[in-house]
Design a protein around this motif. Structure first.
Motif, PDB file in Angstrom:
ATOM      1  N   ASP A 289       5.031 -20.590  28.026  1.00 40.57           N
ATOM      2  CA  ASP A 289       5.628 -20.365  26.698  1.00 40.57           C
ATOM      3  C   ASP A 289       6.695 -19.282  26.843  1.00 40.57           C
ATOM      4  O   ASP A 289       6.377 -18.105  27.035  1.00 40.57           O
ATOM      5  CB  ASP A 289       4.491 -19.934  25.746  1.00 40.57           C
TER       6      ASP A 289
ATOM      7  N   GLY B 163       2.057 -15.271  21.562  1.00 38.84           N
ATOM      8  CA  GLY B 163       1.368 -16.263  22.395  1.00 38.84           C
ATOM      9  C   GLY B 163       0.582 -17.305  21.620  1.00 38.84           C
ATOM     10  O   GLY B 163      -0.209 -18.036  22.205  1.00 38.84           O
TER      11      GLY B 163
ATOM     12  N   ALA C 175       1.259 -20.900  22.932  1.00 40.73           N
ATOM     13  CA  ALA C 175       0.599 -21.117  24.227  1.00 40.73           C
ATOM     14  C   ALA C 175      -0.896 -21.318  24.013  1.00 40.73           C
ATOM     15  O   ALA C 175      -1.495 -22.245  24.572  1.00 40.73           O
ATOM     16  CB  ALA C 175       0.848 -19.919  25.130  1.00 40.73           C
TER      17      ALA C 175
ATOM     18  N   VAL D 161       2.531 -16.678  28.876  1.00 42.13           N
ATOM     19  CA  VAL D 161       3.550 -16.311  27.889  1.00 42.13           C
ATOM     20  C   VAL D 161       4.554 -15.417  28.601  1.00 42.13           C
ATOM     21  O   VAL D 161       4.197 -14.345  29.091  1.00 42.13           O
ATOM     22  CB  VAL D 161       2.910 -15.558  26.703  1.00 42.13           C
TER      23      VAL D 161
ATOM     24  N   TYR E 210      -0.150 -13.060  29.973  1.00 37.92           N
ATOM     25  CA  TYR E 210       1.158 -12.622  29.475  1.00 37.92           C
ATOM     26  C   TYR E 210       1.970 -12.069  30.638  1.00 37.92           C
ATOM     27  O   TYR E 210       1.436 -11.333  31.467  1.00 37.92           O
ATOM     28  CB  TYR E 210       0.985 -11.528  28.414  1.00 37.92           C
TER      29      TYR E 210
END
Ligand SMILES: Nc1[nH]c(=O)nc2c1ncn2[C@H]1C[C@H](O)[C@@H](COP(=O)(O)OP(=O)(O)OP(=O)(O)O)O1
Length: 529
Positions: free
Chosen positions: A284, A290, A293, A307, A333
């Protein structure tokens, strides 16, 4: 309704008040009246609305007036000449922001409560309503509620006022009865525990000392349940609503309701356009909090979602709130720019799975970000879906803007088509051995006006003739056809059995004969004259 069942019901509630605070229970109104010796009193009318959603109840902490510092349901005094139902609608809206139609409120009436006090000549007559709402992510208006026969409430629009602060109690068996009026331990427990529609007539006589003492001396409750009438059910919670609820109950503000709706609608487009049970990895881009995602992780076969965003948005709240919706799946992330972060993640993903099982998404990425996302993803030959926003004309001289104006077509859509065109071009994906099938899909424009999703689906072109080669072949075919047409002109001569080289001789003879004929005709005319 017998004593046993009332007291049985309250046993399920953990904060119920001790029996000595609830006073003596009477089996008839006569017996209650005799015990209390109620003289004619000054009567005041109120409304009281119990608001539930499945196993939750919305109650309010009172900041002033009657019951200050305690929790109670919503309601208040009837204005002069006001109908109790209208008053209930008004008070509920004033204290929570929730709109209920008069029709719905009328159907929600469940009885009357009478309160008398040893140290006060006033009799409180409270019109009681039970409103069962459905929670949703969209704000709805009164008309919608009336039409659907359900009260849809956007949890984020619930607000209090200076008098009361609303609060959801997630499980109504945990309602803070120890900090509510004593009578609530008697009638409210029954109303909440009953699966059937309850109609009640409650009489409660309080000892002197007001809310400090909060003790009932005598009470009588006449409760009727209608075995046929089920409570108006809350709408069955869809996954979308469950996710939204979870966010709301954890007071998560990022994603906002709008962003959540966008992410949900985007994920639906993705699922309609790609084979979701074959996805392994979601990346993503500019994914911020997020949510997109995570939603794709929850609703597709993908086991990993990353993300990529330089900004840290929402402090990982989405993962914390929804973690149990994607057990054994990974949401990670990467706080980095897409230029370096996306290729790095794509390389990692390609070590673990094949390119046709990887999807890159970007929801409401600005123009150059959408362009870069599509370009980089196509270079790696993976699927990519973008919903661009703020599309502008980057060309020198703004020629596309001029074009859009001339053909009365919005510039945003023109730029979308150009981006889609780039992804469709012959050499896109060639390096990675794939070709792209590109579509432009739409999400509901009520969610966002920037509602176009460019879906670029990659498919392998192994063993297939490259598209450049194909087009070359087509060109050759076109030439052949053109030449054939020229040839067909000579073919007429074949029809009359002549060799093309005799055309010249034939033409000469034909010309000489015509001239001779014309000459003789003129001679004849001259002779006649
Ligand atoms: N024993 C009791 N148990 C209970 O559950 N609710 C009670 C109760 N006695 C009164 N109530 C409710 C009825 C009503 O909804 C509310 C009292 O209304 P308020 O005095 O707050 O009226 P208003 O909202 O009109 O107040 P103001 O705006 O301050 O005049 O408390």
């Amino acid at each position: 309704m017998g004593h046993l069942r009332l007291s049985d019901c309250r046993k399920k509630f953990i904060n119920v008040l001790p029996e000595q605070q609830l006073g003596e229970e009477h089996s008839s109104l006569d017996s209650f009246r005799k015990a209390v010796k109620i003289a004619p009193r000054n009567r005041k009318e109120f409304s009281l609305i119990v608001l539930t959603n499945e196993n939750r109840i919305l109650i309010g902490l009172k900041h002033r007036g009657f019951g200050k510092g305690m929790f109670n349901s919503f309601g208040g005094k009837l204005e002069k000449g006001e109908d109790p139902v209208v008053a209930a609608c008004r008070e509920l809206h004033e204290e929570t922001g929730i709109s209920v139609t008069v029709k719905h409120m009328t159907e929600s009436k469940i009885g009357i409560l009478h309160f008398t006090f040893e140290d006060d000549p006033v009799e409180m007559c409270v019109h009681l309503f039970r409103v069962n709402v459905s929670c949703c992510g969209h704000a709805t208006d009164k008309a919608d509620n009336a039409a659907s026969e359900q009260i849809l409430v956007d949890p984020l629009t619930i607000r209090g006022c200076d008098e009361i602060t609303p609060e959801w109690i997630e499980n109504f068996y945990h309602i803070p009865l120890h900090n509510m009026f004593a009578d609530d331990s008697i009638w409210l427990t029954f109303v909440l525990a009953s699966k059937k529609k309850v109609v009640l007539d409650g009489w409660f006589h309080f000892l002197a000392g007001g809310q400090e003492v909060n003790t009932i001396h005598h009470h009588f409750v006449d409760i009727k349940t209608d075995p046929k009438s089920e409570l108006p059910k809350s709408e069955t919670m869809t996954l979308e609503k469950r996710l939204f609820h979870r966010m709301h109950s954890k007071s998560i503000i990022s994603p906002s309701p709008k962003e959540f709706n966008e992410a949900w609608a985007f994920s639906k487009v993705v699922k309609k356009s790609l084979r979701c049970n074959e996805l392994d990895c979601i990346i993503d881009v500019a994914g911020g909090h997020g949510a997109l995602a995570a939603i794709l992780l929850i609703t597709t076969a993908a086991t990993r979602a990353i993300v990529v965003d330089p900004a840290q948005v929402g402090r990982d709240s989405v993962r914390k709130a929804w973690a149990d919706f994607f057990p054994e799946k990974e949401l990670r992330y990467r706080h980095e720019c897409l230029r370096s972060g996306l290729p790095a993640e794509l390389e990692l993903a390609l070590k673990a799975t094949s390119r046709d099982r990887i999807l890159v998404v970007a929801c409401h990425a600005c123009q150059h970000l959408s362009d870069e996302t599509v370009k980089l993803s196509c270079k790696f030959g993976v699927h990519v879906c973008v919903m661009p926003c703020c599309q502008k004309d980057p060309s020198t001289g703004s020629s596309w803007k001029a074009f859009s104006k001339n053909v009365s077509f919005p510039i945003e859509q023109t730029m979308d088509i150009l981006l889609a065109g780039k992804a469709m071009s012959w050499n896109t994906g060639q390096e990675a051995g794939v070709r792209y099938d590109v579509r432009i899909k739409f999400i509901d424009s009520k969610i966002t006006p920037q509602n176009r999703v460019i879906v670029c689906r990659s498919s392998p072109n192994d063993g297939e003739v490259p598209r450049t080669e194909k087009s070359h072949r087509k060109l050759q075919q076109a030439y052949r056809r053109a030449h054939k047409r020229q040839k067909s002109f000579y073919d007429i001569s074949k029809l009359v059995g002549m060799h093309p080289s005799l055309h010249l001789v034939g033409g000469f003879i034909l010309g000489a004969l015509t001239s001779a004929l014309l000459f003789r005709t003129r001679e004849k005319i001259n002779a006649d004259l």
